[in-house]
Enzyme design. Structure first.
Site, PDB file in Angstrom:
ATOM      1  N   SER A  22      60.794  42.443  32.483  1.00 49.50           N
ATOM      2  CA  SER A  22      59.752  43.346  32.970  1.00 49.50           C
ATOM      3  C   SER A  22      60.304  44.721  33.341  1.00 49.50           C
ATOM      4  O   SER A  22      61.318  44.839  34.038  1.00 49.50           O
ATOM      5  CB  SER A  22      59.048  42.736  34.188  1.00 49.50           C
ATOM      6  N   LYS A  72      47.768  35.135  35.530  1.00 49.46           N
ATOM      7  CA  LYS A  72      46.564  35.940  35.716  1.00 49.46           C
ATOM      8  C   LYS A  72      45.353  35.093  36.108  1.00 49.46           C
ATOM      9  O   LYS A  72      44.511  35.538  36.891  1.00 49.46           O
ATOM     10  CB  LYS A  72      46.281  36.748  34.453  1.00 49.46           C
ATOM     11  N   ASN A  93      45.400  40.815  37.261  1.00 48.78           N
ATOM     12  CA  ASN A  93      46.811  41.179  37.123  1.00 48.78           C
ATOM     13  C   ASN A  93      47.325  41.989  38.309  1.00 48.78           C
ATOM     14  O   ASN A  93      48.482  42.386  38.336  1.00 48.78           O
ATOM     15  CB  ASN A  93      47.059  41.957  35.823  1.00 48.78           C
ATOM     16  N   ASP A 107      44.514  45.836  33.223  1.00 50.19           N
ATOM     17  CA  ASP A 107      44.901  45.777  31.819  1.00 50.19           C
ATOM     18  C   ASP A 107      43.855  46.427  30.918  1.00 50.19           C
ATOM     19  O   ASP A 107      44.190  47.077  29.921  1.00 50.19           O
ATOM     20  CB  ASP A 107      45.112  44.332  31.372  1.00 50.19           C
ATOM     21  N   ALA A 131      44.391  34.204  22.198  1.00 47.78           N
ATOM     22  CA  ALA A 131      43.164  33.787  22.881  1.00 47.78           C
ATOM     23  C   ALA A 131      43.375  33.570  24.373  1.00 47.78           C
ATOM     24  O   ALA A 131      42.602  32.860  25.012  1.00 47.78           O
ATOM     25  CB  ALA A 131      42.625  32.506  22.247  1.00 47.78           C
ATOM     26  N   GLY A 132      44.390  34.200  24.952  1.00 46.92           N
ATOM     27  CA  GLY A 132      44.673  34.039  26.368  1.00 46.92           C
ATOM     28  C   GLY A 132      44.031  35.108  27.227  1.00 46.92           C
ATOM     29  O   GLY A 132      43.074  35.785  26.820  1.00 46.92           O
TER      30      GLY A 132
END
Length: 276
Positions: A22, A72, A93, A107, A131-132
Site C-alpha cells: 500500500s 470493505k 473504504n 472509491d 464482481a467484488g
C-alpha cells in the site's frame, strides 16, 4: 470529528490483507505535512475474520481508518452511519471513528476524478471486470458518467448477482458472463481484478480488442496483464484512483465532509502526487 480537534495528535492507518504494497501511508503523510497536522498514519495487515476484534481494541487516540480488500464489507457493517455511495454500494473504504463510526465510500469519487483527469468524462457502455466491492464502486462511477449498459465479467459470474440488482436500482442494464466470453464493443473497461491477477494472454487480448479505454484499479505490479496488451487506447492505472480517493479520505479525517476541499488543497494534492 469537530474542527476544534484537528490539531490534536491522532492515529490513523490503512488496513487490509495483503497490505505491504500500500502507498496510502506515503500519500497521507505527505498531505498531513502540508496541512501542519501531527498525525500518524500507518498500515496493518488485518484479515476479515479479525476485523471486529481489531477495531474493538482501538483507543480514543484513533481518528480513522482506510480499508482495502477484503475489509470493505466488514467496515460497512461496522459503520453506524454511511454516506450515499457507501449505502448504495454496500462497501466502506473510510471509517471516521468515534462513539458512532461514520462510513464512507471514496472509491467512487476517486474513479470519477481519475477518469476526468485523463479526459474520460462521459460514457454510454462499460465493461466491468470482477464482481467484488470495487466492482460496485466502478458501477456507481460509470453511472455518474452516464452509462446505461454494463457488461460484468468474472471468473464466477454468479457472484455478480448483487451488481445486477444494483444496476436495476440505477437504471443501468447489466449483462454478465465469463472473462473469455465474446462481447460487443464498449466505451470503457473498468478492471477491478486483484493486483497481480494472471490472465491468459488470449483472454487479455480479447478483452482489449473491443474494450475502449482501460481503467485498471491495480497499480502494483505495473503494467498489469491488461495494460500490457491494451495498445494505443487510453490506459489509466489505479494510482489515479488511489490519489483522488485519498484526497477525499483526508477531507473526511480533517473536517468530516468528503465534498469540502482542504485548506490549500492544490498544494496538498501536489505533495501527494509527488509521493506516489
Amino acid at each position: 470529528m469537530p474542527d476544534a480537534d484537528v490539531m490534536t495528535v491522532s492515529h490513523l492507518a490503512v488496513w487490509g490483507d495483503p497490505i505491504a504494497h500500500s502507498k496510502s501511508p506515503a500519500l497521507h503523510s505527505a498531505a498531513y505535512a502540508v496541512l501542519g497536522l501531527d498525525w500518524e498514519y500507518g498500515r496493518r495487515q488485518v484479515s476479515a475474520p479479525d476485523f471486529s476484534s481489531a477495531i474493538d481494541a482501538l483507543d480514543a487516540s484513533w481518528r480513522g481508518l482506510s480499508l482495502t480488500m477484503p475489509l470493505k464489507e466488514e467496515a460497512f457493517r461496522a459503520a453506524a452511519t454511511r454516506d450515499r455511495h457507501a449505502e448504495i454500494s454496500g462497501a466502506v473504504n473510510t471509517l471516521l471513528l468515534g462513539a458512532e463510526p461514520a462510513g464512507f465510500n471514496t472509491d467512487v469519487g476517486g474513479i470519477v476524478d481519475a477518469l476526468a483527469e485523463n479526459g474520460v468524462t462521459a460514457v454510454e457502455t462499460v465493461r466491468i471486470l470482477g464482481a467484488g466491492a470495487t466492482a460496485a464502486s466502478a458501477l456507481l462511477a460509470a453511472h455518474e458518467l452516464g452509462a446505461t449498459r454494463a457488461d460484468v465479467r468474472a471468473r464466477r459470474p454468479e457472484r455478480a448477482a448483487g451488481l445486477v440488482t444494483l444496476g436495476e436500482s440505477l437504471g443501468v442494464r447489466i449483462t454478465t458472463g465469463l472473462l473469455d466470453a465474446p462481447a460487443e464493443r464498449v466505451d470503457l473497461t473498468l478492471a477491478t481484478l486483484p493486483s497481480g491477477t494472471d490472465l491468459d494472454a488470449s483472454v487479455a487480448a480479447r478483452l482489449a480488442d473491443d474494450g475502449g479505454a482501460l481503467f485498471d484499479a491495480a497499480y502494483a505490479p505495473w503494467p498489469s496483464a491488461l495494460a500490457a496488451v491494451w495498445g494505443e487506447r487510453p490506459v489509466i492505472s489505479g494510482l489515479g484512483m488511489l490519489l483522488h480517493q485519498a484526497v477525499r479520505q483526508i477531507r473526511i479525517f480533517h473536517h468530516g465532509d468528503p465534498r469540502e476541499p482542504l485548506p490549500d488543497e492544490g498544494r496538498v494534492l501536489a505533495a501527494m502526487r509527488a509521493a506516489l
